[in-house]
Design an enzyme around this catalytic site. Structure first.
Site, short mmCIF file in Angstrom:
data_model
loop_
_atom_site.label_atom_id
_atom_site.label_comp_id
_atom_site.label_asym_id
_atom_site.label_seq_id
_atom_site.Cartn_x
_atom_site.Cartn_y
_atom_site.Cartn_z
N ARG A 28 0.77 -1.11 0.03
CA ARG A 28 -0.10 0.04 0.04
C ARG A 28 0.81 1.14 -0.18
NH1 ARG A 28 -5.36 -1.98 1.97
NH2 ARG A 28 -5.05 -4.01 0.97
N SER A 53 -11.74 -6.83 6.42
CA SER A 53 -12.63 -6.53 5.60
C SER A 53 -13.02 -7.74 4.73
CB SER A 53 -12.44 -5.23 4.65
OG SER A 53 -12.27 -4.06 5.40
N ARG A 87 -0.44 1.67 13.00
CA ARG A 87 -1.30 0.48 12.62
C ARG A 87 -1.07 0.28 11.15
NH1 ARG A 87 -5.06 4.12 12.94
NH2 ARG A 87 -6.77 4.10 11.17
N HIS A 88 -0.40 0.87 10.44
CA HIS A 88 -0.23 0.85 9.10
C HIS A 88 1.29 0.70 8.55
CE1 HIS A 88 -3.86 3.19 8.85
NE2 HIS A 88 -4.31 2.48 7.89
N ARG A 122 -1.99 -6.80 12.22
CA ARG A 122 -3.10 -6.45 13.02
C ARG A 122 -3.65 -7.40 14.12
NH1 ARG A 122 -6.53 -1.86 10.16
NH2 ARG A 122 -4.51 -0.59 9.27
N GLU A 128 -9.60 -1.88 12.98
CA GLU A 128 -10.17 -2.76 11.85
C GLU A 128 -9.19 -3.88 11.67
OE1 GLU A 128 -11.10 -1.28 7.99
OE2 GLU A 128 -10.22 -2.82 7.19
N GLU A 140 -0.04 4.40 0.35
CA GLU A 140 -0.30 5.64 1.04
C GLU A 140 0.83 6.08 2.08
OE1 GLU A 140 -2.80 2.80 1.44
OE2 GLU A 140 -4.37 3.55 0.37
P1 ATP Z 1 -7.55 0.84 7.12
O1 ATP Z 1 -9.03 1.49 6.83
O2 ATP Z 1 -7.51 0.34 8.51
O3 ATP Z 1 -6.47 1.46 6.65
P2 ATP Z 1 -8.30 -0.75 4.84
O4 ATP Z 1 -9.77 -0.96 5.07
O5 ATP Z 1 -7.68 0.23 3.90
O6 ATP Z 1 -7.71 -0.48 6.11
P3 ATP Z 1 -8.57 -3.34 3.56
O7 ATP Z 1 -8.23 -3.01 2.29
O8 ATP Z 1 -9.83 -3.59 3.84
O9 ATP Z 1 -7.76 -2.14 4.56
O10 ATP Z 1 -7.35 -4.66 3.99
C1 ATP Z 1 -7.86 -5.67 4.60
C2 ATP Z 1 -7.21 -5.87 5.96
O11 ATP Z 1 -5.77 -5.63 5.52
C3 ATP Z 1 -7.34 -4.63 6.83
O12 ATP Z 1 -8.54 -4.70 7.64
C4 ATP Z 1 -5.90 -4.71 7.57
O13 ATP Z 1 -6.06 -5.51 8.73
C5 ATP Z 1 -5.19 -5.10 6.68
N1 ATP Z 1 -4.48 -3.81 6.08
C6 ATP Z 1 -4.64 -3.22 5.11
N2 ATP Z 1 -3.75 -2.09 4.76
C7 ATP Z 1 -2.84 -2.23 5.69
C8 ATP Z 1 -1.75 -1.46 6.28
N3 ATP Z 1 -1.33 -0.44 5.25
N4 ATP Z 1 -0.95 -1.93 7.13
C9 ATP Z 1 -1.42 -3.04 7.96
N5 ATP Z 1 -2.41 -3.91 7.53
C10 ATP Z 1 -3.26 -3.38 6.50
MG MG Z 2 -11.14 -2.41 5.24
#
Ligand code: ATP
Ligand code: MG
Length: 435
Positions: free
Chosen positions: A216, A361, A224-225, A409, A358, A218
């Site tokens: 990712r 998803s 937590r990211h 997480r 979270e 971002e």
């Molecule tokens: P958040 O809103 O918390 O940034 P997200 O909704 O963008 O998460 P999803 O695309 O739904 O993330 O990805 C599914 C799962 O993968 C998330 O619930 C999380 O546990 C994990 N995840 C996603 N992005 C990240 C990240 N950048 N770092 C750590 N874990 C991640």
């Molecule tokens: Mg999500």
């Protein structure tokens, strides 16, 4: 010099009193107290005290011991003596000490836990940080966690797959992608195995899972990211969103149970007593979640807003245990989530939450080709880029559902770790790509 594992003892107990054993490891501590000298030897199982009585010890052994530096690798042959005050309930009176490889001084960081090191120092010297019993414990637990995940999903009939991490198209559009040079064209590091695991539903594999990296781009700066995380993903045919929610909550419970059962020494090192969550988890609709937030927070959310970090915390505090948020507004969930037939503004998507954040998803997916095509378009994406994916929906794909669960997480919330970087060996974030 003899150093092979098969030639020494891996597990010593006080009951072995009087036996001669060989132990190998790192010199964790050196204490010279006049008439007596203690070495603490460390390996991945724990600590052993080596006691040298200067009056009776072979002068050659004493000389070797005195020249040792902390963190040097040694092989010690000695007699086991039950000793209640020593770690593990025994000490070793050495007959021979072989220095296998000396460590230079000073060390880049302390391994005894007596001097607190900054996270950055620890990550810069991760090889040495992992020698600290606390850090080592985290990664032993991570191992048990992932092996329990595999075990559970296999018992549920899932097949493990591996999908490409170098891809031509974004999973969800947007800009959060790392572009790479792929020969003479541009490609990307995949942000999710979503599209590929869905292709396997068309492939007739029925139930698949993958544990792999997601990227990712971002520019997060949170606890937590990560920019490279590990995702536990499943996809299952002939299942709806509720079916895969049951799999998810049972998986979380199973993982907690197995970690509590199998990682006893590591949990003890961390001083953690795991509370095993109970399934079924509470289910809140998105509407209810918004209501909980609005009654308990200064920040007012309107229907259609995504949940802010603060809202996640407020609702999490209110619920106090793992829970699901279901029935999300269609417009804030990805194009591949299936809207309710009788109420298309709401989608069969869910998030699984820990009170802190979270964790996962998921959703039932759109399996109708034309609807999927339209939804991709409606989200401002070009369906041409998705032809490899859409194609699989034209020739028979069953209704299906799935989720993605962040491994880091899951682990950080299980161990009550504050910063996600602490549960990844070599975290990748905005500022760190090495080591
Ligand atoms: P958040 O809103 O918390 O940034 P997200 O909704 O963008 O998460 P999803 O695309 O739904 O993330 O990805 C599914 C799962 O993968 C998330 O619930 C999380 O546990 C994990 N995840 C996603 N992005 C990240 C990240 N950048 N770092 C750590 N874990 C991640
Ligand atoms: Mg999500």
């Amino acid at each position: 010099m003899e150093f092979r594992r098969t030639h020494y003892t891996s597990h010593v107990t006080p009951e072995m009193n009087g036996q001669t054993v060989k132990l190998a490891g790192w010199v964790h501590e050196i204490r010279d107290l006049g008439g007596i000298m203690f070495l603490v030897l460390r390996d991945r199982e724990g600590m052993a005290q080596i006691t040298l009585f200067k009056k009776t010890i072979d002068p050659e052994v004493l000389k070797t011991a005195k020249a040792l530096s902390r963190e040097s690798v040694v092989l010690v042959e000695g007699d086991v003596k039950a000793e209640a005050k020593a770690p593990g309930g025994y000490e070793l009176v050495p007959i021979k000490i072989d220095l296998l490889n000396p460590a230079k001084s000073p060390l880049p960081m302390d391994t005894t836990g007596k001097v607190d090191a900054e996270l950055d120092t620890r990550l810069d010297n991760r090889f040495m940080d992992v020698r600290r019993p606390r850090t080592q414990a985290v990664f032993h637990i991570r191992h048990h966690m992932l092996s329990a995940v595999r075990e559970f999903l296999e018992q549920e009939g899932f097949i493990e797959i591996n999908t490409p991490k170098v891809v031509a198209t974004a999973t969800e559009g947007g800009t959060a992608l790392f572009p790479i040079t792929y020969f003479d064209t541009e490609a990307f590091l995949n942000q999710s195995p979503q599209l590929f695991k869905q292709l396997m539903m068309s492939g007739g594999m029925d139930k698949v899972f993958e544990i792999g990296p997601i990227f990712r781009a971002e520019e997060h700066d949170t606890r937590r990211h990560l920019n490279e995380a590990t995702s536990i993903d499943i996809e299952a045919s002939f299942m709806d969103h509720e079916d895969v929610m049951v799999i998810l909550e049972n998986l979380v419970v199973y993982v907690y149970e197995k970690v509590a059962e199998r990682a006893v020494p590591s949990l003890k090192t961390l001083g953690i007593e795991l509370t095993i969550p109970t399934a079924p988890f509470k289910r809140l609709t998105y509407d209810e979640a918004i209501e909980v937030n609005n009654e308990n927070s200064k920040e007012f959310l309107e229907w259609g807003d995504d949940l802010s970090t603060n809202a996640e915390k407020v609702i999490g505090k209110f619920i106090g245990e793992h829970y699901f948020i279901t029935d999300w507004p269609t417009e804030i969930k990805p194009y591949y989530t299936q809207p309710y037939e009788d109420k298309p503004t709401v989608t069969k998507a869910f998030d699984m939450m820990h009170p802190r954040m979270e964790l996962s998803s998921g959703a039932q997916r759109v399996h109708d080709h034309d609807m999927l095509h339209k939804r991709i378009q409606d989200q401002g994406l070009n369906p041409d880029g998705f032809e490899f994916y859409l194609k699989a929906f034209r020739y028979g794909i069953p209704p299906h559902s799935g989720w993605g669960l962040g491994a880091e997480r899951l682990l950080m919330t299980m161990l009550d770790v504050d910063n996600i970087r602490d549960v990844v060996l070599f975290p990748r974030d905005r500022k760190r790509v090495s080591p």
